[in-house]
Design a protein around this motif. Structure first.
Motif, PDB file in Angstrom:
ATOM      1  N   LEU A 253      43.670  39.767  46.077  1.00 40.26           N
ATOM      2  CA  LEU A 253      43.627  39.773  44.617  1.00 40.26           C
ATOM      3  C   LEU A 253      43.790  38.347  44.132  1.00 40.26           C
ATOM      4  N   ILE A 254      42.898  37.913  43.253  1.00 33.97           N
ATOM      5  CA  ILE A 254      42.905  36.537  42.785  1.00 33.97           C
ATOM      6  C   ILE A 254      42.326  36.491  41.386  1.00 33.97           C
ATOM      7  N   GLN A 255      42.609  35.404  40.652  1.00 31.59           N
ATOM      8  CA  GLN A 255      42.090  35.214  39.312  1.00 31.59           C
ATOM      9  C   GLN A 255      40.908  34.252  39.340  1.00 31.59           C
ATOM     10  N   THR A 256      40.111  34.309  38.314  1.00 27.51           N
ATOM     11  CA  THR A 256      38.975  33.398  38.207  1.00 27.51           C
ATOM     12  C   THR A 256      39.459  31.953  38.051  1.00 27.51           C
ATOM     13  N   PHE A 257      38.600  31.038  38.495  1.00 21.76           N
ATOM     14  CA  PHE A 257      38.867  29.593  38.452  1.00 21.76           C
ATOM     15  C   PHE A 257      40.086  29.203  39.292  1.00 21.76           C
ATOM     16  N   GLN A 258      40.428  30.039  40.251  1.00 29.23           N
ATOM     17  CA  GLN A 258      41.531  29.745  41.159  1.00 29.23           C
ATOM     18  C   GLN A 258      40.961  29.583  42.563  1.00 29.23           C
ATOM     19  N   LYS A 259      41.292  28.463  43.227  1.00 30.78           N
ATOM     20  CA  LYS A 259      40.772  28.192  44.560  1.00 30.78           C
ATOM     21  C   LYS A 259      41.434  29.100  45.584  1.00 30.78           C
ATOM     22  N   ASP A 308      33.463  34.335  38.159  1.00 28.89           N
ATOM     23  CA  ASP A 308      33.253  35.591  37.444  1.00 28.89           C
ATOM     24  C   ASP A 308      34.152  36.667  38.031  1.00 28.89           C
ATOM     25  N   PRO A 309      34.749  37.493  37.196  1.00 25.46           N
ATOM     26  CA  PRO A 309      35.575  38.590  37.718  1.00 25.46           C
ATOM     27  C   PRO A 309      34.706  39.679  38.327  1.00 25.46           C
ATOM     28  N   ILE A 331      37.991  41.566  48.280  1.00 22.46           N
ATOM     29  CA  ILE A 331      38.805  40.799  47.346  1.00 22.46           C
ATOM     30  C   ILE A 331      38.422  41.182  45.921  1.00 22.46           C
ATOM     31  N   GLN A 332      39.437  41.309  45.075  1.00 25.95           N
ATOM     32  CA  GLN A 332      39.244  41.670  43.676  1.00 25.95           C
ATOM     33  C   GLN A 332      39.603  40.475  42.802  1.00 25.95           C
ATOM     34  N   VAL A 333      38.702  40.106  41.896  1.00 28.42           N
ATOM     35  CA  VAL A 333      38.870  38.936  41.045  1.00 28.42           C
ATOM     36  C   VAL A 333      39.106  39.406  39.615  1.00 28.42           C
ATOM     37  N   TRP A 334      40.238  38.972  39.030  1.00 28.64           N
ATOM     38  CA  TRP A 334      40.608  39.332  37.656  1.00 28.64           C
ATOM     39  C   TRP A 334      40.384  38.142  36.742  1.00 28.64           C
ATOM     40  N   PRO A 335      40.170  38.418  35.427  1.00 28.52           N
ATOM     41  CA  PRO A 335      40.047  37.296  34.486  1.00 28.52           C
ATOM     42  C   PRO A 335      41.347  36.516  34.403  1.00 28.52           C
ATOM     43  N   SER A 336      41.243  35.221  34.277  1.00 30.17           N
ATOM     44  CA  SER A 336      42.417  34.359  34.255  1.00 30.17           C
ATOM     45  C   SER A 336      43.035  34.351  32.870  1.00 30.17           C
ATOM     46  N   THR A 337      44.400  34.460  32.769  1.00 31.46           N
ATOM     47  CA  THR A 337      45.128  34.388  31.496  1.00 31.46           C
ATOM     48  C   THR A 337      45.582  32.974  31.184  1.00 31.46           C
ATOM     49  N   ILE A 338      45.515  32.126  32.103  1.00 26.09           N
ATOM     50  CA  ILE A 338      45.950  30.739  31.910  1.00 26.09           C
ATOM     51  C   ILE A 338      44.833  29.886  31.331  1.00 26.09           C
ATOM     52  N   GLN A 339      43.629  30.286  31.588  1.00 25.78           N
ATOM     53  CA  GLN A 339      42.512  29.450  31.195  1.00 25.78           C
ATOM     54  C   GLN A 339      42.403  29.246  29.680  1.00 25.78           C
ATOM     55  N   PRO A 340      42.548  30.285  28.760  1.00 26.61           N
ATOM     56  CA  PRO A 340      42.468  30.032  27.323  1.00 26.61           C
ATOM     57  C   PRO A 340      43.563  29.096  26.841  1.00 26.61           C
TER      58      PRO A 340
END
Length: 436
Positions: A253-259, A308-309, A331-340
């Motif tokens: 499980l990971i967020q978008t824009f995260q390496k 992209d999620p 792997i599941q990709v969630w939208p990032s909350t830190i990015q906005p």
């Protein structure tokens, strides 16, 4: 006396010039001699060499019909001739070498009644003679591998020594074998075949020392001497493991824009060829679907950044010279909350700085205008000294002290200042007159 000497000499010279011009029964250059032998051999062993007449055009040209019209001529010195046999345009000799070395053996075919004529065919071969034993190490395994000299670990190997002795020269000898398998294991046997199992991967050199011993009886002697010959042999082999699987260590499980970093551990021996691709579903990779990467160790790190999620699957294929295997990692990709917030913070900072700058400029302009109004009232207003407590003065003081705290915006404060002070008085005024 001189004519008696020159007469035979002239006759020999004439024959030497005329005989090569004699017509051969077959045309020279259309045939060749194929030579075969069972060498190399050790000193004292008998070697068989055969020569056969064949056509150069692979058989379409007919061979001479009468084999008795031709004769084979051999030169084998210093090898000792022990036998010779001719039949059907072929000849076989048996020779023995008593000293080591590489000895050339040549043969040619001529007409039987004209050995000085031009040869029908000729050939030669080099026979190696050595003091040591002659043989080969042969390694076999039940599982055949496509790579040369590659074998599996933890699988029994058959290592055999094959003695080269076509003439049965060592038929009465006894043998002793000393084995060194290259991993620290030593073994002594009387059997030329051993079985061994390597437990680790790597490249090893199998070494073998062979000792042959027999009793040689001399003619006319009751007791002979003991003869011994030795030989050293070696061969290299590469032990490998089958690719039993791939262990994948990484987040699911990971967020978008995260390496993201995924570690692959291969359960097999390198070198490996790795191929991977992200797919919506866990499906095997087809040939040519991804670019292969060479891996020289048993571990490899994959890095990727998702933009992209969604749900993804790492499809991984790895192979070595023995086998190949597939593995998958969801792997599941969630939208990032830190990015906005990352974008909102600089925007808010910029807006705050701009508002502070506007307020600073507004207050600065207002203070400048106020100073100008006060100076004008003090210098030119006749009523300023007589009525210091006029409502306008009180109102100005209140606006100066309390205005910035009571007013909501700088624009309202500026508007009030303008209304109370008005315009500056003109530089000239009409002279007042007084009546007494």
């Amino acid at each position: 006396m001189a004519p008696a000497v020159w007469s035979p000499l002239c006759r020999i010279l004439w024959l030497t010039c005329v005989l090569p011009l004699a017509p051969a029964r077959v045309a020279a250059g259309l045939y060749e001699l194929n030579l075969t032998m069972d060498g190399p051999a050790t000193t004292g062993a008998e070697v068989t060499i055969s020569a056969t007449l064949v056509a150069k055009d692979n058989g379409s040209l007919a061979l001479p019909p009468d084999a008795h019209l031709y004769r084979f001529h051999w030169i084998h010195t210093p090898l000792v001739l022990t036998g010779k046999m001719e039949q059907n345009l072929s000849s076989t000799i048996r020779v023995v070498g008593n000293v080591p070395g590489d000895f050339p053996v040549s043969v040619w075919l001529t007409a039987a009644d004209c050995w000085m004529c031009q040869p029908v065919a000729r050939s030669f071969v080099v026979l190696p003679i050595t003091e040591s034993l002659v043989g080969n190490l042969v390694i076999t395994q039940n599982t055949s591998l496509p790579w040369p000299s590659s074998y599996l670990t933890k699988t029994v190997l058959k290592v055999a020594f094959l003695l080269h002795d076509p003439s049965n020269f060592f038929k009465t000898a006894s043998f002793l074998y000393r084995w060194d398998f290259g991993d620290g294991t030593l073994m002594v046997t009387e059997d030329p075949v051993v079985y061994y199992n390597y437990s680790i991967i790597g490249t090893f050199t199998v070494k073998l020392k062979v000792v042959a011993e027999w009793e040689q009886t001399k003619p006319g002697a009751t007791n002979g001497g003991i003869v011994q010959k030795t030989g050293d042999f070696s061969t290299s082999l590469e032990l490998q493991e089958t690719l039993r699987g791939i262990q994948v260590w990484g987040p699911s499980l990971i967020q978008t824009f995260q390496k993201m970093t995924v570690t692959l551990n291969f359960l097999g021996s390198p070198p490996l060829t790795l191929c991977w691709r992200l797919k919506p579903e866990c499906l095997p990779l087809e040939e040519g679907e991804c670019h292969p990467v060479s891996v020289a160790s048993t571990a490899y790190n994959l890095t990727h950044t998702f933009h992209d999620p969604g749900d993804y699957c790492f499809s991984i294929r790895a192979e070595n010279v023995i086998s190949k295997t597939h593995q998958y990692h969801k792997i599941q990709v969630w939208p990032s909350t830190i990015q906005p917030a990352v974008f909102a913070f600089p925007c808010a900072t910029l807006i705050t700085v701009m508002l502070a700058f506007i307020m600073y400029m507004t207050l600065r302009n207002a203070a400048h205008q106020k100073d100008m109004v006060e100076v004008a009232d003090f210098d030119f207003s006749p009523m300023s000294d007589k009525n210091p407590e006029s409502p306008s003065g009180v109102r100005c003081c209140c606006q100066m002290c309390c205005g910035p705290f009571l007013l909501d915006t700088p624009s309202e404060y500026l508007e009030i200042v303008r209304e109370n002070h008005g315009l500056l008085p003109p530089l000239y005024k009409s002279i007042k007159t007084y009546t007494v």
